[in-house]
Design an enzyme around this catalytic site. Sequence first.
Site, PDB file in Angstrom:
ATOM      1  N   CYS A 257      36.154  43.000  40.563  1.00  0.00           N
ATOM      2  CA  CYS A 257      34.867  42.584  39.992  1.00  0.00           C
ATOM      3  C   CYS A 257      33.747  43.596  40.249  1.00  0.00           C
ATOM      4  O   CYS A 257      33.070  44.040  39.311  1.00  0.00           O
ATOM      5  CB  CYS A 257      34.500  41.195  40.488  1.00  0.00           C
ATOM      6  SG  CYS A 257      34.208  41.049  42.273  1.00  0.00           S
ATOM      7  N   HIS A 305      32.018  37.229  44.362  1.00  0.00           N
ATOM      8  CA  HIS A 305      32.373  37.591  42.985  1.00  0.00           C
ATOM      9  C   HIS A 305      31.122  37.892  42.179  1.00  0.00           C
ATOM     10  O   HIS A 305      30.105  37.210  42.320  1.00  0.00           O
ATOM     11  CB  HIS A 305      33.141  36.441  42.329  1.00  0.00           C
ATOM     12  CG  HIS A 305      33.736  36.799  40.991  1.00  0.00           C
ATOM     13  ND1 HIS A 305      34.759  37.717  40.856  1.00  0.00           N
ATOM     14  CD2 HIS A 305      33.437  36.386  39.734  1.00  0.00           C
ATOM     15  CE1 HIS A 305      35.072  37.833  39.574  1.00  0.00           C
ATOM     16  NE2 HIS A 305      34.278  37.040  38.875  1.00  0.00           N
ATOM     17  N   HIS A 317      33.176  40.024  33.131  1.00  0.00           N
ATOM     18  CA  HIS A 317      33.583  40.234  34.527  1.00  0.00           C
ATOM     19  C   HIS A 317      35.087  40.485  34.613  1.00  0.00           C
ATOM     20  O   HIS A 317      35.836  40.229  33.666  1.00  0.00           O
ATOM     21  CB  HIS A 317      33.202  39.013  35.382  1.00  0.00           C
ATOM     22  CG  HIS A 317      34.029  37.789  35.091  1.00  0.00           C
ATOM     23  ND1 HIS A 317      34.511  36.950  36.082  1.00  0.00           N
ATOM     24  CD2 HIS A 317      34.461  37.252  33.916  1.00  0.00           C
ATOM     25  CE1 HIS A 317      35.190  35.961  35.541  1.00  0.00           C
ATOM     26  NE2 HIS A 317      35.172  36.105  34.240  1.00  0.00           N
TER      27      HIS A 317
END
Length: 341
Positions: A257, A305, A317
């Site tokens: 990420c 994240h 993402h």
Amino acid sequence: MGTHRRPKPPSRARIATLGMAAGAVSLLPTQSQAAPEPSVEDVRKQVEQLYEEAEAPTEEYNGVLEKQKKLQAEADSAQDRLADKQQEINELRETMGPLAAAQYRTGGIDPTVQLFLSSDPDDYLEKAEVLGRTGDRQADSLRALGNKQRELLQERADATERLKSLQEARAKAKEKKDEVRAKLTKARKLLNSLTAAQRAEMATAQQREDTAAGSSDAPTTYNGPASGRARTAIDFAYAQLGKPYEWGSTGPDSFDCSGLVGAAWRSAGVSLPRTVKQMYDAGRKVSQSDLQPGDIIYWYNDSQHNGMYIGNGKAIHAPRTGKNIEITQVSYMPFYAASRP
């Protein structure tokens, strides 16, 4: 009337036989009540949980790697300085060699005695003046040598400390890598326990969930309102749609990420820190109501994240192991914060 006589007690052999039979009977229900095999949905949830649990140590691993790189550079620099100081000391010692030899030849005789023994006082005084200047130079050299040796000791201590910190960072990185691999290995074993038909069923269920969430990894082109550097960063991220998530990766064939967010903004000439936590700490915070395309979104907390906002309540993402870079609703995961590079 029937008899009410007390029955004859069984023999030991009969007791043993009955006991074995009873034991065998008691085992039957246990065997027949063995734990049922987990359903495909159960396996899917367990795998997703393991993938989610692997994300936090992945980011910690990324952070330790960055620290390790910095410490490696510092250790190399300290080693170079140490070598330079040693060379300076060696050169000073070579310079002082002839001076020390001359002093040895005179035997350290007192100057007054040397004057008394000299047959030519004028010649002695001339030489004494030269030797005086030589002595001053030797004293200066000795002081310089002492200073260099102290510097050498300091550089050696500094290099030792840097190397120690580097070793600790390497051990920490290995610990986090092992933690991530253990979770991914467990997930892989669960997946391998499924048949081909069950895996297909699981993939279909995942597709239904993605569709319901408005998530898609299909290649497409950005046509939103972003401009300037934000537009460049988003265009880069869009070009990665469909590429796999891979923990610890910063591209070009796969990303985690923070690796995707960092690479996207780097393509626009903006250098970001490596990890989710570092990006969060470094970025200028913006509220969810003030989000603009290109802003970095943090889900769950400040270190697990992140992704990039693209407008209309959506973000791009790199999700997790087993999935590809995708576009999804910001609300698909618990929104925590946002920052602007």
